[in-house]
Design an enzyme around this catalytic site. Structure first.
Site, PDB file in Angstrom:
ATOM      1  CG  LEU A   1      -2.260  -0.668   1.166  1.00  0.00           C
ATOM      2  CD1 LEU A   1      -2.938  -0.627   2.539  1.00  0.00           C
ATOM      3  CD2 LEU A   1      -3.165  -0.041   0.124  1.00  0.00           C
ATOM      4  CG  ASP A   2       0.835   3.964  -3.279  1.00  0.00           C
ATOM      5  OD1 ASP A   2       1.792   3.223  -3.559  1.00  0.00           O
ATOM      6  OD2 ASP A   2      -0.024   4.325  -4.102  1.00  0.00           O
ATOM      7  CB  SER A   3       3.567   6.395   2.327  1.00  0.00           C
ATOM      8  OG  SER A   3       3.631   7.384   1.317  1.00  0.00           O
TER       9      SER A   3
END
Length: 289
Positions: A74-76
């Site tokens: 998951l992207d930050s």
């Protein structure tokens, strides 16, 4: 005094042994901000401290005391379901998480950013007042089914062993990866309050929501970026039923939610996939520590 030390050490050893004996999969909730790797390291540190390990170093790869990995980065800036494999469960990430993923994405029309989400720098602004709800619903049909998609430059995909996002931050010139086939099972417009719109997405592996929103903005003769992204389902794990919040990152809660694996369930080999699918090789997108 020796007896006192022995009595103290016994439960610590027992707790650590129980932790190290875990084999299976479970899901945690990832909040906005940290990377998926950072979240995994925090989880490991919390569990090792609970087991009595002094000054645990979750980033230490050699002689590691706890084998743990996550599947599907998951992207930050994103939040939601992050599936974790522990022990032999790390070998199941590539096979058991091959099912669909679900997301709720909030997009913002009229602004494009360099990394396609709200953490990036705005590089283009265009008019969006001409866009109607019907326009969006019609364009979404183009992005449903088996489609070709170009991954974003800012991603965990790699070139020469380094992530593209890292190379870009270092100032290196990076060429876009070629378009590749992805599958969108379901794509609906949940809400439209210009400039914001909310999408419900169900997709297969390798799909980038950021690329979808960027492409949708262009298709609407404007531009757009992802303002908020939540993963609500990954494989068989859902946000409501399975994802442990941070206050429940304990051995007790993990034991309750763990989906165990046996040797007969383990795959014969670990395959290498692209981002949003899973791998345990040196070119992996599953980060195993």
């Amino acid at each position: 005094m020796a007896g006192s030390i022995s009595n103290t050490a016994a439960p610590i050893t027992s707790s650590l042994s129980k932790l190290q004996s875990l084999n299976g999969l479970f899901a945690i909730y990832k909040k906005q901000g940290p990377t998926s790797a950072d979240v995994l390291n925090t989880l490991k540190e919390v569990l090792l401290r609970e087991a009595g390990v002094q000054n645990p170093n979750p980033r230490k790869r050699r002689k590691q005391s706890l084998k743990m990995g996550h599947g599907g980065t998951l992207d930050s800036a994103a939040s939601g379901v992050l599936v974790v494999g522990v022990g032999n469960g790390t070998k199941m990430l590539s096979t058991m998480l091959a099912g669909s993923k679900k997301y709720v994405a909030v997009g913002e029309l009229g602004k494009a950013t360099d990394n396609l989400d709200a953490t990036g720098t705005v590089i283009l602004e265009k008019d969006f007042e001409h866009i109607t709800r019907l326009d969006i619903e019609e364009k979404l049909k183009v992005f449903t089914g088996d489609i070709m998609q170009v991954p974003p430059l800012y991603s965990a995909l790699k070139k020469d062993g380094q992530r593209l996002s890292v190379l870009l931050k270092k100032g290196h010139k990076v060429e876009a990866k070629p378009a590749r086939p992805v599958t969108v099972y379901k794509l609906t417009l949940q809400e439209f309050k210009p400039p914001l719109f909310t999408l419900d997405i169900e997709c297969g592996g390798g799909f980038y929501v950021r690329s979808l929103v960027d492409d949708l903005g262009k298709a609407l003769s404007s531009c757009a970026h992802v303002k908020e992204l939540i993963r609500t389902k990954q494989g068989q794990f859902t946000l409501e039923e399975h994802a442990l919040p941070e206050e429940q990152w304990t051995l007790e809660h993990i034991l309750r939610s763990l989906q165990p694996c046996s040797d007969s369930e383990l795959p014969d080999m670990i395959h290498t996939y692209s981002i949003h699918t899973f791998t345990l090789s040196d070119n992996r997108t599953i980060d195993v520590y």
